[in-house]
Write an enzyme that holds these catalytic residues in place. Structure first.
Site, PDB file in Angstrom:
ATOM      1  N   HIS A 115     -42.867  -3.307   1.690  1.00  0.00           N
ATOM      2  CA  HIS A 115     -43.102  -1.948   2.179  1.00  0.00           C
ATOM      3  C   HIS A 115     -43.695  -2.068   3.591  1.00  0.00           C
ATOM      4  O   HIS A 115     -44.367  -3.050   3.897  1.00  0.00           O
ATOM      5  CB  HIS A 115     -44.115  -1.319   1.220  1.00  0.00           C
ATOM      6  CG  HIS A 115     -44.372   0.124   1.424  1.00  0.00           C
ATOM      7  ND1 HIS A 115     -45.173   0.589   2.422  1.00  0.00           N
ATOM      8  CD2 HIS A 115     -43.943   1.201   0.733  1.00  0.00           C
ATOM      9  CE1 HIS A 115     -45.234   1.904   2.343  1.00  0.00           C
ATOM     10  NE2 HIS A 115     -44.489   2.308   1.330  1.00  0.00           N
ATOM     11  N   ASP A 191     -50.079  -6.691  -2.511  1.00  0.00           N
ATOM     12  CA  ASP A 191     -49.916  -5.242  -2.438  1.00  0.00           C
ATOM     13  C   ASP A 191     -49.458  -4.837  -3.840  1.00  0.00           C
ATOM     14  O   ASP A 191     -48.286  -5.006  -4.195  1.00  0.00           O
ATOM     15  CB  ASP A 191     -48.862  -4.906  -1.377  1.00  0.00           C
ATOM     16  CG  ASP A 191     -48.458  -3.436  -1.417  1.00  0.00           C
ATOM     17  OD1 ASP A 191     -48.960  -2.697  -2.285  1.00  0.00           O
ATOM     18  OD2 ASP A 191     -47.623  -3.035  -0.585  1.00  0.00           O
ATOM     19  N   GLN A 194     -47.378  -0.945  -6.663  1.00  0.00           N
ATOM     20  CA  GLN A 194     -46.323  -0.670  -7.639  1.00  0.00           C
ATOM     21  C   GLN A 194     -46.450  -1.538  -8.896  1.00  0.00           C
ATOM     22  O   GLN A 194     -45.574  -1.496  -9.755  1.00  0.00           O
ATOM     23  CB  GLN A 194     -44.932  -0.924  -7.013  1.00  0.00           C
ATOM     24  CG  GLN A 194     -44.653  -0.120  -5.761  1.00  0.00           C
ATOM     25  CD  GLN A 194     -44.306   1.339  -6.041  1.00  0.00           C
ATOM     26  OE1 GLN A 194     -44.081   1.732  -7.187  1.00  0.00           O
ATOM     27  NE2 GLN A 194     -44.268   2.146  -4.998  1.00  0.00           N
ATOM     28  N   LYS A 217     -50.324   6.611  -7.495  1.00  0.00           N
ATOM     29  CA  LYS A 217     -49.164   6.067  -8.205  1.00  0.00           C
ATOM     30  C   LYS A 217     -49.495   5.769  -9.662  1.00  0.00           C
ATOM     31  O   LYS A 217     -48.703   5.216 -10.398  1.00  0.00           O
ATOM     32  CB  LYS A 217     -48.675   4.801  -7.504  1.00  0.00           C
ATOM     33  CG  LYS A 217     -48.162   5.067  -6.093  1.00  0.00           C
ATOM     34  CD  LYS A 217     -47.382   3.904  -5.594  1.00  0.00           C
ATOM     35  CE  LYS A 217     -47.198   3.914  -4.092  1.00  0.00           C
ATOM     36  NZ  LYS A 217     -46.475   5.062  -3.572  1.00  0.00           N
ATOM     37  N   CYS A 356     -39.643   3.586   3.069  1.00  0.00           N
ATOM     38  CA  CYS A 356     -40.596   2.777   3.860  1.00  0.00           C
ATOM     39  C   CYS A 356     -40.216   1.297   3.849  1.00  0.00           C
ATOM     40  O   CYS A 356     -41.081   0.417   3.919  1.00  0.00           O
ATOM     41  CB  CYS A 356     -42.041   2.960   3.392  1.00  0.00           C
ATOM     42  SG  CYS A 356     -42.555   4.671   3.253  1.00  0.00           S
TER      43      CYS A 356
HETATM   44  N1  ALA Z   1     -44.302   3.484  -1.389  1.00  0.00           N
HETATM   45  C1  ALA Z   1     -43.961   4.789  -1.793  1.00  0.00           C
HETATM   46  C2  ALA Z   1     -42.527   4.903  -2.194  1.00  0.00           C
HETATM   47  O1  ALA Z   1     -41.907   3.916  -2.353  1.00  0.00           O
HETATM   48  C3  ALA Z   1     -44.373   5.782  -0.802  1.00  0.00           C
HETATM   49  O2  ALA Z   1     -41.994   5.965  -2.343  1.00  0.00           O
END
Ligand code: ALA
Length: 398
Positions: A115, A191, A194, A217, A356
């Site tokens: 990202h 990071d 996710q 998230k 992104c």
């Molecule tokens: N990282 C976030 C997305 O993938 C904003 O949508």
């Protein structure tokens, strides 16, 4: 786990003809429990934390301390001091980029599905002559540890990687990456924006040095996140933002710093956000991350089996490798057009564009893609509706 029962906690899912919300990798929905916890701060003890000597301040201090403890436990950190509240994962990564010491020979290594948040800060340091940025080319379905190790040397001072990528939902073999990086004397930053919301992450078991993630998230409020710093790294980091709460004493021309976490939380903080973040972690803990993962896998399997061969998928064909993410294109149709049609015709929310991940899309020569990302409150019925609408669009194109 009872998905219908979980859905009752989300006011937006209780509306008539509710949205099919498949944009969870960007931002999740929030349950009443999180909103109530935040409201409680504003209604019952809307005061400064740790500064004032009155009962409202004491209550606010207690609630934010509890939230920090909850986040600490959620990721298996040893001490609450190792949890720094930030605005989001991006700020956590920038904190490390700005406080870890490098020399111009230092190599910072990331992978090719980062990202922008874990890409641009390092490009900036490279531009300033502070580091050299290198990339592991993650083009195989599964992260190749042998190829990763070929890039390692004593010059690599930091391995910083997207733990689970927002592009296609694939996850790095985090424990092995840490072991190899440490063998070469490098520090490791993940990071985990996710990963923490979708599967169990235990920083102690991983042995990672730094790990950044965001509340929005994982059913928490937006504008708050956390950075885990393994306490053994405290002495190696410089200061970041300075001001109220970061110092224990000042004179006209000197100051003494507080210890972390205060050292890194400058100025009045988002106390309601911290409390909401804690409530979100509690809520997820009650559901169980294993159940979250199982539901995402079930939905993704269903969608993948129905659409494989009909759309151009991004990432491995095996849905088990992609968590809750199904990223795709319908041959030559602009991704925003597809997302717009899903939204207007079927009330299905997905993300379109480059997510992104400009670097990856530029390399592939693609303008963008449509990304459906599921979470624990999504149902098989919703997956079926989504498949039906995509099939309609495929037919329309022909
Ligand atoms: N990282 C976030 C997305 O993938 C904003 O949508």
């Amino acid at each position: 786990m009872n998905v219908d029962k979980i859905r009752k906690d989300f006011p937006i899912l209780q509306k008539k003809d509710p949205v099919t919300y498949f944009d969870n990798a960007c931002n999740t929905l929030r349950p009443t429990q999180v909103m109530n916890a935040m409201n409680e701060y504003y209604e019952e003890f809307p005061a400064c934390v740790g500064r004032s000597h009155h009962k409202l301040s004491r209550l606010a201090t207690e609630a934010t301390n509890n939230a920090r403890k909850t986040i600490q436990k959620f990721i298996g950190a040893k001490k609450t001091e190792e949890i720094i509240f930030t605005r989001n994962a991006t700020e956590g990564i920038n904190l490390i980029a700005n406080t870890l010491s490098f020399n111009p020979q230092s190599i910072v290594l990331s992978h090719s599905k980062e990202h922008n948040s874990n890409h641009v800060p390092w490009l900036r340091l490279q531009e300033d002559g502070v580091i050299k940025h290198e990339t592991y080319d993650w083009s195989s379905d599964v992260f190749n540890l042998g190829k990763f190790e070929e890039l390692m040397s004593s010059k690599v001072s930091l391995v910083t990687m997207g733990h689970t990528t927002n592009l296609d939902g694939t996850t790095i073999p985090a424990k092995e990456v840490v072991r190899i990086a440490h063998d070469y004397g490098a520090k490791v930053l993940f990071d985990s924006a996710q990963s923490v919301p979708h599967h169990e992450v235990n920083v102690k078991k991983l042995g990672v040095d730094f790990l950044a993630f965001s509340a929005h998230k994982m059913m928490g409020p937006s504008g708050i996140g956390a950075l885990y710093i393994n306490e053994k790294n405290f002495t190696e980091l410089d200061t970041f933002l300075l001001g109220g709460d970061t110092v224990s004493e000042t004179t006209q021309d000197s100051y003494s710093l507080e210890k972390p976490p205060k050292r890194y939380e400058a100025g009045l903080q988002d106390y309601a956000g911290m409390i909401g973040f804690g409530a979100a972690a509690d809520y997820l803990k009650r559901i169980g991350l294993k159940n979250v993962e199982k539901q995402e896998q079930l939905l993704n399997k269903h969608i993948t089996e129905a659409l494989i061969g009909k759309v151009e998928m991004i990432g491995p064909r095996d849905s088990l490798l992609r968590g809750g993410i199904f990223n795709f294109n319908i041959g030559g149709v602009d991704s925003h057009t597809v997302a717009g049609l899903l939204d207007s015709a079927a009330n299905i929310a997905v993300r379109s564009g480059v997510h992104c991940q400009h670097t990856w899309f530029n390399k592939k020569g693609l303008d963008g893609s449509v990304r459906a990302s599921t979470y624990v409150y999504n149902t098989i019925d919703e997956a079926e509706r989504f498949v039906k609408e995509i099939n309609k669009l495929i037919k329309l194109k022909k």
